[in-house]
Design an enzyme around this catalytic site. Structure first.
Site, mmCIF file in Angstrom:
data_model
loop_
_atom_site.group_PDB
_atom_site.id
_atom_site.type_symbol
_atom_site.label_atom_id
_atom_site.label_comp_id
_atom_site.label_asym_id
_atom_site.label_seq_id
_atom_site.Cartn_x
_atom_site.Cartn_y
_atom_site.Cartn_z
ATOM 1 N N ASP A 77 1.032 -1.325 0.063
ATOM 2 C CA ASP A 77 -0.015 0.001 -0.088
ATOM 3 C C ASP A 77 0.771 1.148 0.068
ATOM 4 O O ASP A 77 1.936 1.356 0.472
ATOM 5 C CB ASP A 77 -1.051 0.007 1.108
ATOM 6 C CG ASP A 77 -0.432 -0.081 2.615
ATOM 7 O OD1 ASP A 77 0.414 -1.027 2.480
ATOM 8 O OD2 ASP A 77 -0.632 0.676 3.433
ATOM 9 N N ASP A 79 0.838 5.143 0.928
ATOM 10 C CA ASP A 79 0.024 6.237 1.709
ATOM 11 C C ASP A 79 0.695 7.514 1.003
ATOM 12 O O ASP A 79 1.659 7.911 1.064
ATOM 13 C CB ASP A 79 0.452 6.079 3.035
ATOM 14 C CG ASP A 79 -0.101 4.693 3.968
ATOM 15 O OD1 ASP A 79 -1.205 4.293 3.455
ATOM 16 O OD2 ASP A 79 0.797 3.970 4.388
ATOM 17 N N ASP A 156 5.639 7.484 14.108
ATOM 18 C CA ASP A 156 6.536 6.645 15.138
ATOM 19 C C ASP A 156 7.920 6.617 15.138
ATOM 20 O O ASP A 156 8.684 7.228 15.774
ATOM 21 C CB ASP A 156 5.595 5.358 15.240
ATOM 22 C CG ASP A 156 5.502 4.635 13.993
ATOM 23 O OD1 ASP A 156 6.121 5.135 12.926
ATOM 24 O OD2 ASP A 156 4.718 3.565 13.987
HETATM 25 P P1 ATP Z 1 2.933 -0.961 6.397
HETATM 26 O O1 ATP Z 1 1.933 -0.732 5.685
HETATM 27 O O2 ATP Z 1 4.001 -1.941 5.927
HETATM 28 O O3 ATP Z 1 2.137 -1.965 7.609
HETATM 29 P P2 ATP Z 1 3.569 1.476 7.172
HETATM 30 O O4 ATP Z 1 4.824 2.182 7.885
HETATM 31 O O5 ATP Z 1 3.260 1.927 6.025
HETATM 32 O O6 ATP Z 1 3.796 0.336 7.333
HETATM 33 P P3 ATP Z 1 0.840 2.040 8.258
HETATM 34 O O7 ATP Z 1 0.093 1.522 9.387
HETATM 35 O O8 ATP Z 1 0.260 2.040 6.941
HETATM 36 O O9 ATP Z 1 2.304 1.734 8.312
HETATM 37 O O10 ATP Z 1 0.960 3.641 8.612
HETATM 38 C C1 ATP Z 1 1.595 4.755 7.532
HETATM 39 C C2 ATP Z 1 2.543 5.520 8.376
HETATM 40 O O11 ATP Z 1 1.791 6.415 9.362
HETATM 41 C C3 ATP Z 1 3.609 4.992 9.109
HETATM 42 O O12 ATP Z 1 4.566 4.856 8.184
HETATM 43 C C4 ATP Z 1 3.684 6.221 10.317
HETATM 44 O O13 ATP Z 1 4.674 7.362 9.781
HETATM 45 C C5 ATP Z 1 2.308 6.510 10.591
HETATM 46 N N1 ATP Z 1 1.694 5.815 11.466
HETATM 47 C C6 ATP Z 1 0.917 4.779 11.286
HETATM 48 N N2 ATP Z 1 0.693 4.374 12.695
HETATM 49 C C7 ATP Z 1 1.223 5.224 13.535
HETATM 50 C C8 ATP Z 1 1.045 5.119 14.846
HETATM 51 N N3 ATP Z 1 0.397 4.344 15.686
HETATM 52 N N4 ATP Z 1 2.033 5.931 15.663
HETATM 53 C C9 ATP Z 1 2.431 6.877 14.782
HETATM 54 N N5 ATP Z 1 2.653 6.870 13.698
HETATM 55 C C10 ATP Z 1 1.873 6.090 12.984
HETATM 56 MG MG MG Z 2 1.206 1.703 5.004
#
Ligand code: ATP
Ligand code: MG
Length: 448
Positions: A77, A79, A156
């Site tokens: 995905d 974002d 995070d």
């Molecule tokens: P993946 O999609 O592989 O699980 P991701 O890093 O993209 O990893 P997502 O949950 O899609 O994780 O979130 C996108 C972004 O939003 C993260 O990279 C981070 O910058 C932010 N984010 C998401 N969840 C949190 C959280 N619980 N606390 C702080 N920042 C967050």
């Molecule tokens: Mg993501």
């Protein structure tokens, strides 16, 4: 405001850092100095980025997709983050819906593909109607909009806080995430304990991302876990399920499993399983070891994995053990097994809400473990055509591999599956011959 930000810098980076320039002045890594090519970005994400940009908004890829592209992985995905407010995003895209309460987001639809578009979040120290906290300090709602320079502090880990700018294809880095990723370093943005308290799921995210990026978790990130892991009880069982699914499907589930044990997190997520491992009466740890290994292999080979299979493994020995305990109280095998299954599934559901379709699959795998023993007559052929046969057979193979007394049964099935009609006939002869016990029982006159 500036003073507040400068104050923050002190705890953000302690003494060891900083790889960044002054706060509010990001490092900009030009296209020539990072390996991200637009060919690796999904077409739909690019469409969204370009269109926002064309309408005069800032638009970036952010988070996991940028991190994974830099790691040479293929993100699923993408974002997008922008300075356009959700309502403005909706005006730009016809195929768009606004969702979410905790975070208001725009979803742009392309058939089944959805691109998530978030608006930069702001940071306010003053209590506001738009940010609310729970008694434990957890953030419950947070809808203050801001600029990229503010948005970055809510993320995070530094490696999750890189922004790929569609305007000039550069990476914008406020927190040294680019250097961290290169150096295989994982750092929390801000105070680790405070950020874990705000959202305890970050504990699990730390474990998952470290495993995925092949980074050794630092003491700084692991040490507070013992004290704070109980906060996971305040997380909804549905959100925990989502997070656990991401762990299982990460392609590095084996490594995550080891970390979860080491940091006492398995006890929070799967307490029954953790007890079984600690008691060590059954080879629970060995079973999970090979289940996660095979899960990872399948993910890497882009084969589907069945969450039911993993759930079946997580509760297998606890169910076996509970069944025995109930039988010792005089309950016959079948009802004892059924009762054990119900008890343990409902106990587990208190922590993580596993959807019914998944527990249903696990139940079938457990039942088939018994039914695979009964192969006479037409049964073998019927069993083979059952939907869950393959999963149950694979499960039987793993039980055999870790030394359960089912090797003969497994070998029989293996020969049957591979065999032609003649071989199958031979195999059936072996199981069709009534056993001595059955013969005797049949001939025994009814007691008078
Ligand atoms: P993946 O999609 O592989 O699980 P991701 O890093 O993209 O990893 P997502 O949950 O899609 O994780 O979130 C996108 C972004 O939003 C993260 O990279 C981070 O910058 C932010 N984010 C998401 N969840 C949190 C959280 N619980 N606390 C702080 N920042 C967050
Ligand atoms: Mg993501």
């Amino acid at each position: 405001m500036i003073r507040a930000l400068i104050k923050k810098v002190g705890f953000l980076f302690g003494k060891a850092q900083p790889t960044t320039a002054k706060i509010g002045q990001p490092i900009v890594i030009p296209r020539s100095q990072h390996g991200i090519s637009r060919k690796e970005i999904s077409e739909n994400a690019l469409k969204v980025l370009y269109r926002l940009n064309k309408h005069g908004y800032e638009a970036y890829l952010v988070g996991g997709s940028v991190r994974d592209l830099l790691l040479g992985l293929h993100p699923k995905d993408f974002d997008v983050v922008t300075n356009a407010k959700p309502e403005e995003v909706r005006r730009v895209f016809r195929n768009c819906r606004l969702i979410g309460r905790r975070f208001r987001l725009a979803h742009v639809y392309f058939g089944h593909d959805i691109i998530e578009v978030a608006t930069f979040r702001g940071k306010t120290d003053a209590p506001s109607e738009d940010i609310s906290h729970s008694e434990q300090g957890m953030i419950l709602r947070d809808n203050v909009y801001g600029t990229i320079a503010e948005d970055v502090w809510r993320r995070d880990f530094t490696i999750n806080a890189l922004y790929y700018n569609i305007a000039d294809f550069s990476i914008v880095d406020y927190v040294g995430g680019f250097a961290d990723l290169k150096a295989k370093r994982m750092r929390m943005i801000g105070d680790v304990k405070q950020r874990y308290r705000e959202d305890p799921v970050r504990i699990l995210r730390a474990v998952r991302f470290a495993a995925k990026a092949n980074i050794e978790l630092s003491k700084e990130l692991t040490q507070p876990i013992a004290e704070l892991k109980e906060l996971l009880h305040h997380i909804s069982s549905a959100r925990l399920f989502e997070e656990v699914m991401k762990m299982f499907h990460s392609g590095v589930a084996s490594r995550i499993y080891q970390e979860l044990k080491t940091n006492g997190l398995l006890a929070e997520l799967f307490p029954i399983t953790d007890d079984s491992i600690k008691k060590n009466v059954h080879p629970m740890d060995a079973l999970l070891g090979i289940v996660f290994q095979s899960t990872d292999n399948r993910i890497r080979a882009e084969k589907p994995v069945t969450p039911s299979f993993i759930v079946a493994a997580l509760l297998w020995y606890p169910i076996v053990e509970r069944t025995t305990a109930l039988m010792e109280k005089g309950i016959p095998f079948i009802p004892a097994r059924m009762q054990a299954t119900e008890e343990l599934l409902s106990q587990q559901a208190k922590r993580i809400s596993i959807p019914k379709r998944i527990t249903l699959g696990a139940r079938e795998i457990w039942q088939l473990q018994m039914r695979l023993e009964k192969r006479h007559g037409k049964r073998a052929q019927q069993l083979i055509s059952e939907q869950r046969f393959r999963a149950a057979y694979d499960f039987l193979e793993m039980r055999a591999q870790i030394g359960e007394d089912v090797n003969d049964l497994y070998e029989w099935w293996r020969a049957y599956i591979d065999g032609d009609a003649a071989i199958r006939k031979e195999l059936l002869k072996k199981v069709n011959q009534p056993t001595g016990r059955r013969k005797r029982r049949k001939r025994k006159p009814a007691p008078t």
